[in-house]
Design a protein around this motif. Structure first.
Motif: not given
Length: 232
Positions: A9-21
């Motif tokens: 879950l942490a990595e999923l949330v982190g991935t979404y955040l990184e996609r948004e810059g």
């Protein structure tokens, strides 16, 4: 900063955040989260309640002693008391698992559009009018310094509590509905439970020593919303 002990879950949330810059740091440990928050001074903390070594409630309480980061709490608990406790220790918002990562991103983005200080984002202090100190009886609100006092005694508010109070104080004759307060404080694109406003108002009143039945500073207008009281 993402603080979550479920690695996937942490990595999923982190991935979404990184996609948004966003620049993202992840930790699964409560003690480490407090240390990182002090060192890195993040803008937003996505914080799980159930953590090893130090739970999310205590992490939030400790972080609030030195940081004005926005805090979104994640909880698997659905009981109202857990929500109230989370907000009372300084969280700005909460989401119950399971949740939509896209909704989480929308809330983070809405928070990032709110300025970290009394100066609007992208403007310098000299380019905008100074906020006057607003007084309602014994209550003084310094918008520029983001200071509040009652009868000369400083009152410690979270950033969201202060923003709600300042929104009301700027237009003392206006009754704000919940959606209007959300648009003013959280931003027009915020999504979530509008009754979050009521919880923050309750904590704000408690800190100001303001009884809901009297509404000296924050007055309830039944069936409509809230407005500033006269202080008397």
């Amino acid at each position: 900063m993402v603080v979550e002990d479920e690695r996937a879950l942490a990595e999923l949330v982190g991935t979404y955040l990184e996609r948004e810059g966003f620049e993202v740091m992840i930790t699964s440990d409560g003690v480490d989260a407090v240390r990182l928050a002090r060192q890195a001074d993040p803008d937003v903390i996505v914080l799980d309640v159930g953590l090893p070594s130090l739970d999310g409630m205590e992490v939030c309480r400790q972080v609030r002693t030195h940081s004005d980061a926005y805090v979104i709490m994640l909880t698997a608990r659905t009981e109202e008391v857990d929500t109230l406790i989370g907000l009372s220790v300084g969280a700005d918002d909460y989401m119950t698992k399971p949740f939509s990562p896209r909704e989480l991103m929308a809330r983070v983005q809405a928070m990032m559009r709110r300025p970290r200080t009394g100066v609007a984002s992208g403007q310098t202090a000299g380019s905008v009018p100074r906020e006057p100190v607003r007084t309602f009886g014994d209550l003084d609100i310094d918008g520029d310094g983001r200071d509040v006092s009652v009868a000369g005694v400083p009152v410690s508010l979270t950033r969201t509590e202060f923003d709600i109070l300042l929104a009301l104080a700027r237009e003392p004759g206006v009754v704000f509905t919940r959606p209007q307060l959300i648009a003013s404080v959280w931003g027009p694109n915020w999504v979530g439970d509008a009754h979050l406003v009521d919880v923050h108002i309750g904590h704000l009143r408690r800190k100001l020593g303001d009884e809901a039945s009297r509404g000296r500073y924050v007055r309830t207008v039944r069936g409509v919303g809230y407005r500033m009281g006269t202080g008397r």
